[in-house]
Design a protein around this motif. Structure first.
Motif, mmCIF file in Angstrom:
data_model
loop_
_atom_site.group_PDB
_atom_site.id
_atom_site.type_symbol
_atom_site.label_atom_id
_atom_site.label_comp_id
_atom_site.label_asym_id
_atom_site.label_seq_id
_atom_site.Cartn_x
_atom_site.Cartn_y
_atom_site.Cartn_z
ATOM 1 N N UNK A 7 0.829 -1.213 0.000
ATOM 2 C CA UNK A 7 0.000 0.000 0.000
ATOM 3 C C UNK A 7 0.862 1.262 0.000
ATOM 4 N N UNK A 8 1.778 1.376 0.980
ATOM 5 C CA UNK A 8 2.576 2.603 1.106
ATOM 6 C C UNK A 8 3.487 2.795 -0.104
ATOM 7 N N UNK A 9 4.239 1.757 -0.477
ATOM 8 C CA UNK A 9 5.158 1.885 -1.619
ATOM 9 C C UNK A 9 4.410 2.216 -2.919
ATOM 10 N N UNK A 62 3.486 5.904 -3.246
ATOM 11 C CA UNK A 62 4.565 6.767 -3.723
ATOM 12 C C UNK A 62 4.636 6.784 -5.233
ATOM 13 N N UNK A 63 4.556 5.592 -5.835
ATOM 14 C CA UNK A 63 4.598 5.507 -7.299
ATOM 15 C C UNK A 63 3.380 6.180 -7.931
ATOM 16 N N UNK A 64 2.210 5.963 -7.334
ATOM 17 C CA UNK A 64 0.978 6.529 -7.881
ATOM 18 C C UNK A 64 1.017 8.058 -7.857
ATOM 19 N N UNK A 65 1.434 8.640 -6.735
ATOM 20 C CA UNK A 65 1.479 10.105 -6.648
ATOM 21 C C UNK A 65 2.501 10.689 -7.617
ATOM 22 N N UNK A 123 10.842 11.998 -4.462
ATOM 23 C CA UNK A 123 9.878 11.807 -3.376
ATOM 24 C C UNK A 123 9.305 10.394 -3.407
ATOM 25 N N UNK A 124 8.989 9.921 -4.608
ATOM 26 C CA UNK A 124 8.450 8.563 -4.739
ATOM 27 C C UNK A 124 9.473 7.528 -4.284
#
Length: 331
Positions: free
Chosen positions: A73-75, A78-81, A91-92
């Motif tokens: 979920x968390x990782x 980052x990629x999605x944003x 940042x990702x």
């Protein structure tokens, strides 16, 4: 719970994130090589903790849940944003590194107490760092507004920006908050401005000295003589500010030519984009910069800066959001 040795080794992330935050403030660039040691440490510790957890069925299930949330979920968040343009690639990568390094809450024993102090039921530290980061970031506009008020700069954009002398803009990071029509949240990116000036082989003072000349696309250098626009970083190419003398502001106007300032020609010459800049956006920013002595710009808050603060808070205090929710529900 991870082993004490693993928890101590994970603290190596703190100085690495401090360095990343410093570089992000100074250059808005974080090199990929910075994350490689943390990825290596994270991978080794992840395998080691998984092996230890495998000896206990309860710990196996607990570790599996924590790892699934952190890496599943968390990782990906980052990629999605990054994919939707919410923040940059560094940042990702930082979020993904945290997801690998901190799937669970560490425990640090002090005389009379243990850290972190506040551990939420889920117990995934990477998610806590992310929520801490958001809360720290929410405080930034109020800090910025307070600084502006104390300096006597009271205006509509004081929560998101600060005033700057135009001769200094070419050596700043951020984006303009002004167009010829007034304030905007989507003004010219200063990296894109430097790319444009390097492409034309000019400084900002050159444009301000003779804006009528440079509005005319006929003033563009021949194709073979145009400079490398670079990526807009200050250290990536020739200087685009010369500390020029005080200049007489120009009158804002629209040039009676096709492609004023050669904006469309510049953007068409790039292999990629100039941080989403459009020809109209570039022209609007240039008109402001040749007409004003002082402009409002947003310095932005590099996401890794509040992330570093969020990480330090997570491994010491714990989960800010959980504390707030507990307080609200308790009231």
């Amino acid at each position: 719970m991870s082993s004490p040795i693993s928890d101590l080794l994970r603290l190596v992330a703190v100085p690495f994130f401090a360095l990343a935050a410093y570089r992000d403030i100074r250059t808005r660039r974080v090199r990929n090589v910075l994350w490689l040691p943390l990825v290596s440490v994270g991978a080794v510790l992840f395998v080691a903790d998984a092996s230890v957890a495998a000896a206990d069925p309860f710990r196996t299930r607990q570790f599996a849940v924590h790892a699934a949330v952190s890496l599943g979920i968390v990782a990906p968040l980052g990629y999605l944003f990054w994919r939707v343009g919410g923040f940059g690639g560094a940042d990702a990568k930082a979020i993904m590194v945290l997801a690998l390094l901190f799937p669970e809450f560490p425990v640090y024993y002090l005389p009379g107490d243990t850290l972190p102090l506040v551990v939420p039921p889920l117990g995934v530290l990477s998610m806590t760092v992310l929520s801490n980061t958001v809360l720290v970031g929410l405080a930034f506009p109020f800090v910025l507004a307070a600084r502006n008020v104390l300096a006597g700069h009271v205006a509509l954009p004081m929560f998101v920006g600060r005033p700057a002398r135009v001769p200094d803009v070419a050596t700043d990071y951020g984006s303009l908050l002004e167009t010829p029509d007034g304030f905007t949240r989507r003004g010219l990116d200063l990296d894109a401005l430097r790319m444009y000036l390097r492409w034309r082989g000019l400084t900002l003072s050159d444009l301000r000295r003779d804006p009528d000349r440079y509005r005319d696309p006929a003033s563009l250098p021949p194709e073979g003589e145009r400079g490398d626009p670079t990526d807009g970083a200050l250290a990536a190419g020739p200087a685009v500010a010369d500390g020029g003398e005080a200049l007489t502001p120009a009158v804002r106007r629209v040039a009676d030519v096709d492609d004023p300032w050669g904006a469309a020609a510049f953007l068409a010459s790039l292999d990629g984009s100039a941080y989403g800049t459009t020809p109209d956006g570039l022209r609007a920013g240039l008109e402001v910069l040749v007409a004003e002595d002082e402009v409002w710009l947003t310095p932005g808050l590099p996401f890794i800066v509040p992330m570093f603060v969020g990480l330090v808070l997570a491994v010491t205090y714990g989960d800010l959001l959980f504390s707030v929710l507990t307080l609200v529900v308790g009231v």
